[in-house]
Design an enzyme around this catalytic site. Structure first.
Site, mmCIF file in Angstrom:
data_model
loop_
_atom_site.group_PDB
_atom_site.id
_atom_site.type_symbol
_atom_site.label_atom_id
_atom_site.label_comp_id
_atom_site.label_asym_id
_atom_site.label_seq_id
_atom_site.Cartn_x
_atom_site.Cartn_y
_atom_site.Cartn_z
ATOM 1 N N ARG A 49 -20.686 25.355 183.946
ATOM 2 C CA ARG A 49 -21.793 25.799 183.085
ATOM 3 C C ARG A 49 -21.253 25.911 181.663
ATOM 4 O O ARG A 49 -20.056 25.749 181.438
ATOM 5 C CB ARG A 49 -22.447 27.096 183.568
ATOM 6 C CG ARG A 49 -21.644 28.103 184.303
ATOM 7 C CD ARG A 49 -20.707 28.982 183.518
ATOM 8 N NE ARG A 49 -21.208 29.386 182.236
ATOM 9 C CZ ARG A 49 -20.456 29.595 181.190
ATOM 10 N NH1 ARG A 49 -19.137 29.427 181.255
ATOM 11 N NH2 ARG A 49 -20.960 29.957 180.032
ATOM 12 N N GLY A 50 -22.185 26.175 180.714
ATOM 13 C CA GLY A 50 -21.815 26.143 179.306
ATOM 14 C C GLY A 50 -22.171 24.761 178.774
ATOM 15 O O GLY A 50 -21.793 23.741 179.392
ATOM 16 N N ALA A 51 -22.907 24.722 177.663
ATOM 17 C CA ALA A 51 -23.480 23.446 177.204
ATOM 18 C C ALA A 51 -22.463 22.300 177.065
ATOM 19 O O ALA A 51 -22.679 21.213 177.627
ATOM 20 C CB ALA A 51 -24.249 23.677 175.900
ATOM 21 N N ARG A 92 -30.499 20.800 184.412
ATOM 22 C CA ARG A 92 -30.659 21.968 183.539
ATOM 23 C C ARG A 92 -31.276 21.478 182.223
ATOM 24 O O ARG A 92 -30.652 20.690 181.504
ATOM 25 C CB ARG A 92 -29.314 22.676 183.303
ATOM 26 C CG ARG A 92 -28.687 23.189 184.608
ATOM 27 C CD ARG A 92 -27.606 24.221 184.360
ATOM 28 N NE ARG A 92 -28.164 25.478 183.871
ATOM 29 C CZ ARG A 92 -27.431 26.456 183.341
ATOM 30 N NH1 ARG A 92 -26.120 26.306 183.208
ATOM 31 N NH2 ARG A 92 -27.997 27.575 182.928
ATOM 32 N N ASP A 238 -27.147 26.553 173.338
ATOM 33 C CA ASP A 238 -27.426 25.403 174.194
ATOM 34 C C ASP A 238 -28.188 24.318 173.455
ATOM 35 O O ASP A 238 -28.181 23.162 173.845
ATOM 36 C CB ASP A 238 -28.192 25.834 175.448
ATOM 37 C CG ASP A 238 -27.212 26.420 176.439
ATOM 38 O OD1 ASP A 238 -26.693 27.526 176.166
ATOM 39 O OD2 ASP A 238 -26.924 25.761 177.447
ATOM 40 N N ASN A 248 -30.126 30.130 173.193
ATOM 41 C CA ASN A 248 -28.859 30.530 173.836
ATOM 42 C C ASN A 248 -29.163 31.477 174.986
ATOM 43 O O ASN A 248 -30.324 31.830 175.236
ATOM 44 C CB ASN A 248 -27.914 31.177 172.813
ATOM 45 C CG ASN A 248 -26.518 31.375 173.377
ATOM 46 O OD1 ASN A 248 -25.954 30.466 173.990
ATOM 47 N ND2 ASN A 248 -25.952 32.557 173.221
ATOM 48 N N LYS A 249 -28.127 31.890 175.673
ATOM 49 C CA LYS A 249 -28.252 32.744 176.860
ATOM 50 C C LYS A 249 -29.218 33.895 176.633
ATOM 51 O O LYS A 249 -29.205 34.524 175.571
ATOM 52 C CB LYS A 249 -26.852 33.267 177.213
ATOM 53 C CG LYS A 249 -26.744 34.187 178.410
ATOM 54 C CD LYS A 249 -27.382 33.662 179.660
ATOM 55 C CE LYS A 249 -26.903 32.290 180.072
ATOM 56 N NZ LYS A 249 -27.810 31.623 181.052
HETATM 57 O O1 MRU Z 1 -26.285 29.467 181.758
HETATM 58 P P1 MRU Z 1 -24.987 29.134 181.108
HETATM 59 O O2 MRU Z 1 -23.847 29.966 181.591
HETATM 60 O O3 MRU Z 1 -24.694 27.645 181.171
HETATM 61 O O4 MRU Z 1 -25.226 29.504 179.581
HETATM 62 C C1 MRU Z 1 -24.190 29.321 178.670
HETATM 63 C C2 MRU Z 1 -24.552 29.776 177.301
HETATM 64 O O5 MRU Z 1 -25.617 30.277 177.048
HETATM 65 C C3 MRU Z 1 -23.541 29.518 176.236
HETATM 66 O O6 MRU Z 1 -23.639 30.473 175.227
HETATM 67 C C4 MRU Z 1 -23.785 28.130 175.621
HETATM 68 O O7 MRU Z 1 -23.928 27.162 176.612
HETATM 69 C C5 MRU Z 1 -22.701 27.744 174.718
HETATM 70 S S1 MRU Z 1 -21.173 27.513 175.575
HETATM 71 C C6 MRU Z 1 -20.006 27.006 174.484
#
Ligand code: MRU
Length: 353
Positions: A49-51, A92, A238, A248-249
């Site tokens: 996970r993480g963009a 996603r 994201d 973002n999250k």
């Molecule tokens: O749902 P996730 O864990 O994939 O969400 C991640 C985030 O919201 C991060 O802040 C974002 O992807 C940036 S990661 C460098």
């Protein structure tokens, strides 16, 4: 090691190897995925996970599809790649890095006339996406470290570190770079309900890097800002829309509003691959809805904590309107308002380099 990579053992076909982030920090386990459908599932179920990490993984998923395809001719192989692309894109919807990476591989592949060349360039492009991500994060870290004051307490949400990227991190990369530059810093780590990316992953990464931190409940962030205990808020994203709105999250919007109310600067830190100039505003960004089990219990630990039948809404991301954003840190410099102009400038710089 990198959060995700192409791994080839002697005598075996290549696989996509990744750290299973669902198990951290209790268990460190590697997954070796042999089929493109497994890669799509790993993204959807958040093993990765993480963009930026999602983008790199999708790139390798495309390379895997090219290598596993039984098609005898170029056109059949490209059709298989289109099919793999559709499955990956459906996993996603919010992180634009996913689309960006899949399209990069598809475009490179479509330029080739021969089956073996298509296979080769698909892997080459996926590998470039991953390698570039590491280099970009290091540059981004250097740029962002300049805005971190000596002695600062930094509020951070979710996980934006080596795990959320291929390596090093975005907002956490800035924190890492400030620490490596010898700045005395302290990080307030939001636990990040419901999946606890802050409590599980960011705390784990900061501990390994020996960067001082304190873990707080998400709901405590406002208290720390109102009482003057935060110098700067650093988050990832994201997707950044053309007008500077930032997805973002979930919970980021609330942080940004409270930050502005208390005069605390708020900086999303993103590689330019997260900026989507074709999305005009935050209202045009699709927001992923995740399974209710993430809320009804400490779901991924398999225990329900709310009454049976309770109705649940679980948006995984929110949009922070650009008026709350102090600046957007990228590998090509910091974009400041008006974002309609400055985001274009940082994007154009990435085509120059
Ligand atoms: O749902 P996730 O864990 O994939 O969400 C991640 C985030 O919201 C991060 O802040 C974002 O992807 C940036 S990661 C460098």
């Amino acid at each position: 090691m990198r959060s995700v990579e192409w791994y080839k053992d002697k005598g075996r076909p290549g696989v996509v190897r990744m750290i299973d982030q669902r198990l951290l920090p209790v268990e460190f386990r590697l997954l070796e995925l042999e089929e493109p459908e497994d890669v799509a599932r790993a993204i959807r179920d958040m093993a990765v996970r993480g963009a930026p990490a999602i983008g790199a993984t999708a790139g390798f998923g495309m390379a895997l599809a090219a290598h596993r395809s039984q098609a005898g001719g170029r056109d059949g192989l490209l059709r298989d790649l289109e099919q793999a692309a559709a499955a990956l894109l459906a996993t996603r919807p919010t992180a634009v890095n996913l689309t960006w990476a899949v399209e990069r591989v598809l475009e490179r592949a479509a330029d080739e006339q021969d089956v073996e060349r298509v296979r080769a360039v698909a892997l080459e492009e996926a590998q470039s996406i991953a390698d570039e991500d590491v280099a970009v994060n290091r540059r981004l870290g250097q740029t962002g470290a300049a805005i971190v004051p000596e002695g600062a307490t930094i509020l951070h949400h979710c996980n934006t570190g080596a795990l959320a990227t291929v390596d090093y991190g975005t907002a956490l990369g800035v924190i890492r770079a400030a620490h490596e530059a010898g700045k005395r810093i302290h990080v307030l780590v939001d636990e990040t309900r419901p999946r606890l990316q802050g409590a599980r992953l960011t705390a784990w990464e900061l501990q390994q890097a020996e960067i001082p931190f304190t873990l707080i409940a998400d709901n405590a962030a406002g208290h720390f800002m109102r009482t003057g205990q935060v110098e700067v808020v650093l988050v990832g994203a994201d997707r950044v829309a053309a007008n500077g709105d930032v997805a973002n999250k979930i919970g980021t919007y609330k942080l940004a509003v409270v930050a502005k109310e208390n005069g605390v600067p708020f900086y999303p830190c993103v590689p330019t691959s997260t900026i989507d100039l074709s999305t005009p505003t935050g209202d045009d960004i699709p927001i992923e809805e995740r399974p209710s089990e993430e809320i009804t219990g400490i779901s991924f630990l398999g225990r329900q904590v709310v009454p049976e039948g309770a109705r649940v809404a679980n948006p995984a991301f929110d949009v922070t309107p650009h008026r709350y954003v102090t600046g957007i840190v990228t590998e090509n410099g910091i974009a400041y308002p008006p974002f309609a102009t400055s985001l274009r400038q940082v994007m154009e710089a990435s085509f120059d380099s």
